[in-house]
Design a protein around this motif. Structure first.
Motif, PDB file in Angstrom:
ATOM      1  N   VAL A  24       0.824  -1.211   0.000  1.00  0.00           N
ATOM      2  CA  VAL A  24       0.000   0.000   0.000  1.00  0.00           C
ATOM      3  C   VAL A  24       0.858   1.261   0.000  1.00  0.00           C
ATOM      4  O   VAL A  24       2.023   1.232   0.368  1.00  0.00           O
ATOM      5  CB  VAL A  24      -0.976   0.070   1.201  1.00  0.00           C
ATOM      6  CG1 VAL A  24      -1.902  -1.107   1.210  1.00  0.00           C
ATOM      7  CG2 VAL A  24      -0.219   0.202   2.490  1.00  0.00           C
ATOM      8  N   GLY A  25       0.242   2.356  -0.404  1.00  0.00           N
ATOM      9  CA  GLY A  25       0.952   3.627  -0.487  1.00  0.00           C
ATOM     10  C   GLY A  25       0.260   4.464  -1.530  1.00  0.00           C
ATOM     11  O   GLY A  25      -0.924   4.265  -1.793  1.00  0.00           O
ATOM     12  N   THR A  26       0.992   5.395  -2.123  1.00  0.00           N
ATOM     13  CA  THR A  26       0.391   6.242  -3.134  1.00  0.00           C
ATOM     14  C   THR A  26      -0.144   5.407  -4.289  1.00  0.00           C
ATOM     15  O   THR A  26      -1.230   5.639  -4.793  1.00  0.00           O
ATOM     16  CB  THR A  26       1.424   7.237  -3.654  1.00  0.00           C
ATOM     17  OG1 THR A  26       2.010   7.874  -2.540  1.00  0.00           O
ATOM     18  CG2 THR A  26       0.780   8.241  -4.550  1.00  0.00           C
ATOM     19  N   TYR A  52      12.338   2.184  -1.412  1.00  0.00           N
ATOM     20  CA  TYR A  52      11.535   3.040  -0.561  1.00  0.00           C
ATOM     21  C   TYR A  52      10.749   2.263   0.490  1.00  0.00           C
ATOM     22  O   TYR A  52      10.963   2.419   1.691  1.00  0.00           O
ATOM     23  CB  TYR A  52      10.594   3.874  -1.431  1.00  0.00           C
ATOM     24  CG  TYR A  52       9.858   4.902  -0.640  1.00  0.00           C
ATOM     25  CD1 TYR A  52      10.547   5.953  -0.037  1.00  0.00           C
ATOM     26  CD2 TYR A  52       8.486   4.816  -0.453  1.00  0.00           C
ATOM     27  CE1 TYR A  52       9.884   6.888   0.722  1.00  0.00           C
ATOM     28  CE2 TYR A  52       7.821   5.758   0.303  1.00  0.00           C
ATOM     29  CZ  TYR A  52       8.523   6.787   0.884  1.00  0.00           C
ATOM     30  OH  TYR A  52       7.869   7.701   1.644  1.00  0.00           O
ATOM     31  N   ARG A  53       9.877   1.364   0.049  1.00  0.00           N
ATOM     32  CA  ARG A  53       9.009   0.705   1.031  1.00  0.00           C
ATOM     33  C   ARG A  53       9.714  -0.382   1.816  1.00  0.00           C
ATOM     34  O   ARG A  53       9.466  -0.539   3.007  1.00  0.00           O
ATOM     35  CB  ARG A  53       7.794   0.113   0.313  1.00  0.00           C
ATOM     36  CG  ARG A  53       6.866   1.207  -0.176  1.00  0.00           C
ATOM     37  CD  ARG A  53       5.589   0.616  -0.700  1.00  0.00           C
ATOM     38  NE  ARG A  53       4.829   1.634  -1.418  1.00  0.00           N
ATOM     39  CZ  ARG A  53       3.786   1.351  -2.173  1.00  0.00           C
ATOM     40  NH1 ARG A  53       3.387   0.103  -2.318  1.00  0.00           N
ATOM     41  NH2 ARG A  53       3.143   2.310  -2.792  1.00  0.00           N
ATOM     42  N   SER A 178       8.835   9.546  12.934  1.00  0.00           N
ATOM     43  CA  SER A 178       8.459   9.453  11.537  1.00  0.00           C
ATOM     44  C   SER A 178       9.367   8.465  10.821  1.00  0.00           C
ATOM     45  O   SER A 178      10.533   8.329  11.154  1.00  0.00           O
ATOM     46  CB  SER A 178       8.580  10.836  10.895  1.00  0.00           C
ATOM     47  OG  SER A 178       8.504  10.736   9.501  1.00  0.00           O
ATOM     48  N   TRP A 180       9.432   8.603   7.458  1.00  0.00           N
ATOM     49  CA  TRP A 180       9.575   9.173   6.133  1.00  0.00           C
ATOM     50  C   TRP A 180      11.052   9.225   5.714  1.00  0.00           C
ATOM     51  O   TRP A 180      11.906   9.655   6.494  1.00  0.00           O
ATOM     52  CB  TRP A 180       8.996  10.596   6.124  1.00  0.00           C
ATOM     53  CG  TRP A 180       9.296  11.322   4.865  1.00  0.00           C
ATOM     54  CD1 TRP A 180       8.629  11.226   3.685  1.00  0.00           C
ATOM     55  CD2 TRP A 180      10.350  12.264   4.658  1.00  0.00           C
ATOM     56  NE1 TRP A 180       9.210  12.042   2.762  1.00  0.00           N
ATOM     57  CE2 TRP A 180      10.254  12.680   3.330  1.00  0.00           C
ATOM     58  CE3 TRP A 180      11.352  12.778   5.469  1.00  0.00           C
ATOM     59  CZ2 TRP A 180      11.141  13.604   2.783  1.00  0.00           C
ATOM     60  CZ3 TRP A 180      12.241  13.689   4.937  1.00  0.00           C
ATOM     61  CH2 TRP A 180      12.126  14.110   3.604  1.00  0.00           C
ATOM     62  N   GLY A 181      11.308   8.760   4.496  1.00  0.00           N
ATOM     63  CA  GLY A 181      12.640   8.900   3.932  1.00  0.00           C
ATOM     64  C   GLY A 181      13.686   7.977   4.529  1.00  0.00           C
ATOM     65  O   GLY A 181      14.862   8.117   4.228  1.00  0.00           O
ATOM     66  N   ARG A 182      13.275   7.030   5.392  1.00  0.00           N
ATOM     67  CA  ARG A 182      14.298   6.128   5.939  1.00  0.00           C
ATOM     68  C   ARG A 182      14.679   5.106   4.869  1.00  0.00           C
ATOM     69  O   ARG A 182      13.805   4.487   4.266  1.00  0.00           O
ATOM     70  CB  ARG A 182      13.773   5.402   7.187  1.00  0.00           C
ATOM     71  CG  ARG A 182      13.337   6.330   8.320  1.00  0.00           C
ATOM     72  CD  ARG A 182      14.477   7.226   8.784  1.00  0.00           C
ATOM     73  NE  ARG A 182      14.139   7.924  10.020  1.00  0.00           N
ATOM     74  CZ  ARG A 182      13.495   9.071  10.098  1.00  0.00           C
ATOM     75  NH1 ARG A 182      13.115   9.672   8.997  1.00  0.00           N
ATOM     76  NH2 ARG A 182      13.248   9.612  11.274  1.00  0.00           N
ATOM     77  N   ARG A 292       0.520   6.364   5.813  1.00  0.00           N
ATOM     78  CA  ARG A 292       0.960   6.705   4.467  1.00  0.00           C
ATOM     79  C   ARG A 292      -0.204   6.928   3.514  1.00  0.00           C
ATOM     80  O   ARG A 292      -0.053   7.596   2.499  1.00  0.00           O
ATOM     81  CB  ARG A 292       1.822   5.569   3.907  1.00  0.00           C
ATOM     82  CG  ARG A 292       3.279   5.886   3.956  1.00  0.00           C
ATOM     83  CD  ARG A 292       4.070   4.783   3.315  1.00  0.00           C
ATOM     84  NE  ARG A 292       3.868   3.518   4.003  1.00  0.00           N
ATOM     85  CZ  ARG A 292       4.306   2.359   3.521  1.00  0.00           C
ATOM     86  NH1 ARG A 292       4.922   2.310   2.381  1.00  0.00           N
ATOM     87  NH2 ARG A 292       4.099   1.239   4.188  1.00  0.00           N
ATOM     88  N   ILE A 296      -2.858  11.236   1.428  1.00  0.00           N
ATOM     89  CA  ILE A 296      -1.992  11.382   0.251  1.00  0.00           C
ATOM     90  C   ILE A 296      -2.218  12.758  -0.366  1.00  0.00           C
ATOM     91  O   ILE A 296      -3.364  13.168  -0.489  1.00  0.00           O
ATOM     92  CB  ILE A 296      -2.329  10.284  -0.785  1.00  0.00           C
ATOM     93  CG1 ILE A 296      -1.892   8.928  -0.223  1.00  0.00           C
ATOM     94  CG2 ILE A 296      -1.634  10.536  -2.113  1.00  0.00           C
ATOM     95  CD1 ILE A 296      -2.378   7.746  -1.058  1.00  0.00           C
ATOM     96  N   PRO A 297      -1.228  13.511  -0.778  1.00  0.00           N
ATOM     97  CA  PRO A 297       0.190  13.164  -0.868  1.00  0.00           C
ATOM     98  C   PRO A 297       0.984  13.397   0.422  1.00  0.00           C
ATOM     99  O   PRO A 297       2.192  13.198   0.431  1.00  0.00           O
ATOM    100  CB  PRO A 297       0.690  14.105  -1.964  1.00  0.00           C
ATOM    101  CG  PRO A 297      -0.147  15.315  -1.820  1.00  0.00           C
ATOM    102  CD  PRO A 297      -1.490  14.819  -1.390  1.00  0.00           C
ATOM    103  N   ARG A 298       0.344  13.854   1.464  1.00  0.00           N
ATOM    104  CA  ARG A 298       1.099  14.015   2.697  1.00  0.00           C
ATOM    105  C   ARG A 298       1.017  12.729   3.495  1.00  0.00           C
ATOM    106  O   ARG A 298       0.325  11.794   3.117  1.00  0.00           O
ATOM    107  CB  ARG A 298       0.529  15.184   3.505  1.00  0.00           C
ATOM    108  CG  ARG A 298       0.290  16.406   2.663  1.00  0.00           C
ATOM    109  CD  ARG A 298      -0.052  17.594   3.485  1.00  0.00           C
ATOM    110  NE  ARG A 298       1.101  18.043   4.236  1.00  0.00           N
ATOM    111  CZ  ARG A 298       1.211  19.265   4.751  1.00  0.00           C
ATOM    112  NH1 ARG A 298       0.244  20.121   4.615  1.00  0.00           N
ATOM    113  NH2 ARG A 298       2.277  19.621   5.418  1.00  0.00           N
TER     114      ARG A 298
END
Lengths: 325, 317
Positions: A24-26, A52-53, A178, A180-182, A292, A296-298
């Motif tokens: 799942v995600g965008t 990314y995921r 968060s 994010w971005g890890r 996530r 979306i998109p945040r």
């Protein structure tokens, strides 16, 4: 037997949540696509999944393990169900030093922030040791000292927020925890720690079982309580410190995962430790997956989501427990 | 990736050496030929930025930007970004920028841009901010060539430097330089119209919680300083929060309010007799301007708008 089944069930649950969090995600990726993106390098979604995921989900699991087990050790050690790395000031210490970097050294390279957070966790621990007269005071007093240390760091964080009011977004995001971005770099810096510390923690289950009985019994059963308390605390702080350094100060998992585990399998640490770890990982995975996709998109920070999901389940378990009694 | 950049660089250096040798050897004769080769080489763009050097093989077409000021810059160069981190709120663009902007995809928050959407756009250039995005530089590089500029903390002059880098990165270096000259001229004209700028001027973002002065370390403050106004705050911080007492003490001769919300703390202050004691209030020089124009967009278009606002309010009539 039932206890082992519960642990196995939680593990299977984790595998399912892990798969969900990869798909799942965008863009939602179907299972066959997911499979091919892991197997083939240049398939349609391989970047999103592999770069990314996947690291993100792996970090969810590792940090969930670390935070939950840190909480288990701490709660048994001070025999206080309200204890968690957050309560005794360790995560606050990490948060304060992370905030220092965010506000005062915004130009520093990216790896400075987690390093500072880790340092902050241990700094808080050393403060605790000094103030608690090397742990010779009673567990209740120790917890209070921890709360005081945490309050000092919290005040420091508040001061920075008031002093630099226009730059607080970055700090707030970090402090709510968060993912994010890890990426893989964070996985590599977290994995060895967890791989070493987790088995060590599990191997200590007998001592933790004894500690639960109280200081008197522990002494009578031949435990060098001051020394063991120090070693176990060090273990707990290390686990919490490395986890917080990579995902930000998520305090809630360390409090709630051990409780849920205790409700399910009773007071034996050979079961509590693995189960709490799995529950911590599951909470992180669900929290991140939902965070996530809902705006979306945040995205909603995982620390916020885990609290929203974990708290009601926790209350439900407590009510069930009361009925049974 | 690093290895690859190194190899590309050494290749570029060696080929440049060989080219220059050939050019020297045949000087005069083959001028036309070397010209052509030079043109070919100019296709590749090499940008030095805050986190290293990035080489673009050709002029990028699909560009994603992660700050408002980069959109401002691209608009002056007639380049349309395909994705923008706009905090998922297009109303934050200043009108002049929004007018020129075509459809784009929102990448979400400027602090945590959505990397999945970003990668699905398959850009060939990403422009990121040092402060916000340094932790994901490796991931961004994996998606597309990325340049990282120090924008969030930049003052006016740094913004101008960044502008030229952006122009170069999108393959419009000459246009960028020309536009920058035009910009400087516009600012110069504004200065002429202003005449005497020997006064203290304070820009400040206001909301219900507080009054946040922009000192000359900040972008807006540094722009006013570059025009010639004095900064009344003289603070080490970029955005010191002032109480009413402190504001009275700094006593600016003109105030530009940049309200972030409809009602702000200044509404309360206006009822306070202290407020009347400020020079700017006495001489009727408290102006309200758009925060979008003054503090968010941070580029050539917005600073020209700022100059316009200042001339309109403070210019000699």
């Amino acid at each position: 037997m039932r206890k082992i089944m519960i642990v196995i069930f939680s593990f299977l649950l984790m595998v399912i949540f892990f798969t969900i969090s990869l798909s799942v995600g965008t863009v939602t990726i179907s299972l066959p696509d997911l499979f091919s993106s892991v197997m083939q390098k240049d398939s349609q979604f391989s970047f999103i999944v592999m770069e990314y995921r996947l690291p993100r989900s792996v970090i969810s699991i590792l940090a969930g393990f670390g935070l939950a087990v840190a909480g288990v050790i701490l709660q048994s050690l001070v025999r206080n169900p309200l204890a968690s790395p957050d309560v005794i000031g360790v995560t606050k210490g990490a948060g304060f030093f992370a905030a220092l970097v965010i506000f005062l050294f915004p130009d520093s390279p990216a790896y400075v922030l987690p390093a500072a957070a880790l340092f902050g966790a241990f700094f808080a621990f050393i403060l605790l040791l000094i103030i608690s007269k090397r742990l010779t005071i009673s567990p209740a007093a120790f917890t209070l000292v921890g709360i005081a240390v945490g309050a000092i760091f919290q005040a420091g964080i508040q001061y920075l927020i008031v002093k630099f009011p226009t730059d607080i977004n970055m700090a707030l995001l970090w402090m709510s925890g968060s993912l994010w971005g890890r990426g893989w770099n964070e996985v590599l810096s977290l994995l060895p720690w967890i791989m070493i510390l987790l088995p060590i923690s599990w191997s200590q289950y007998q001592k933790l079982n004894v500690f639960q009985l109280g200081d008197e019994y522990s002494k009578a059963l031949g435990l060098d309580i001051i020394r063991q308390r120090f070693l176990l605390l060090l273990l707990s702080v290390s686990l919490a410190g490395v986890s917080v350094a990579s995902v930000g100060s998520i305090g809630f998992i360390g409090l709630i995962a051990p409780h849920i585990a205790r409700q399910l399998v009773g007071g034996r640490h050979q079961y509590i430790i693995p189960l709490a770890a799995l529950i911590g990982a599951n909470l992180m995975l669900i929290g991140d997956s939902i965070g996530r996709v809902i705006i979306i998109p945040r995205e909603v920070p995982v620390g916020v989501m885990t609290a929203i999901i974990g708290a009601p389940y926790f209350v439900y378990l407590l009510r069930k427990e009361r009925k049974r009694n | 990736m690093h290895q690859w950049i190194k190899r590309m660089l050494s290749f570029a250096v060696i080929s440049a050496l060989i080219l220059s040798l050939i050019a020297c050897g045949n000087s005069g004769k083959n001028e036309a030929k070397t010209e052509v080769q030079k043109n070919n080489k100019e296709e590749a763009i090499e940008i030095e930025h805050a986190l290293g050097t990035t080489v673009l093989d050709k002029r990028p077409e699909k560009i994603v930007v992660l700050e408002f000021s980069y959109t401002d810059a691209l608009m002056t160069l007639d380049v349309q970004p395909i994705g923008i981190a706009d905090d998922d709120n297009p109303d934050l663009f200043m009108d002049d920028v929004k007018e020129k902007l075509n459809d784009y995809t929102s990448i979400g928050s400027r602090y945590e841009p959505n990397i999945e959407i970003l990668s699905s756009l398959q850009p060939d250039l990403i422009i990121a901010d040092l402060n916000h995005h340094k932790a994901i530089y490796d991931q961004l590089k994996g998606i597309a060539p990325t340049i990282v500029l120090d924008d969030h903390q930049a003052d006016y002059n740094q913004m101008l430097d960044n502008y030229l880098l952006i122009a170069k990165a999108v393959g419009k270096e000459a246009e960028g330089k020309a536009r920058l000259e035009e910009h400087k001229q516009k600012i110069e004209e504004a200065k002429q119209k202003l005449g005497d700028t020997d006064m203290t001027v304070l820009p400040a973002v206001t909301n219900p919680e507080g009054f946040f002065a922009h000192s000359d370390h900040s972008y807006t403050g540094s722009f006013l300083a570059s025009i010639g106004f004095d900064d009344p705050v003289k603070s080490e911080d970029s955005y010191p929060e002032l109480s009413l007492e402190q504001l009275v003490e700094t006593n600016p001769q003109a105030i530009f309010l940049l309200p972030a919300t409809e009602n702000t703390i200044v509404d309360e202050w206006k009822k306070n007799p202290l407020w009347q004691g400020i020079d700017a209030v006495k001489t009727n020089k408290v102006f309200t301007v758009e925060r979008r124009d003054w503090a968010l967009s941070r580029g050539l278009i917005s600073s020209e708008k700022m100059a316009e606002d200042i001339v309109e309010n403070l210019g000699e009539k």
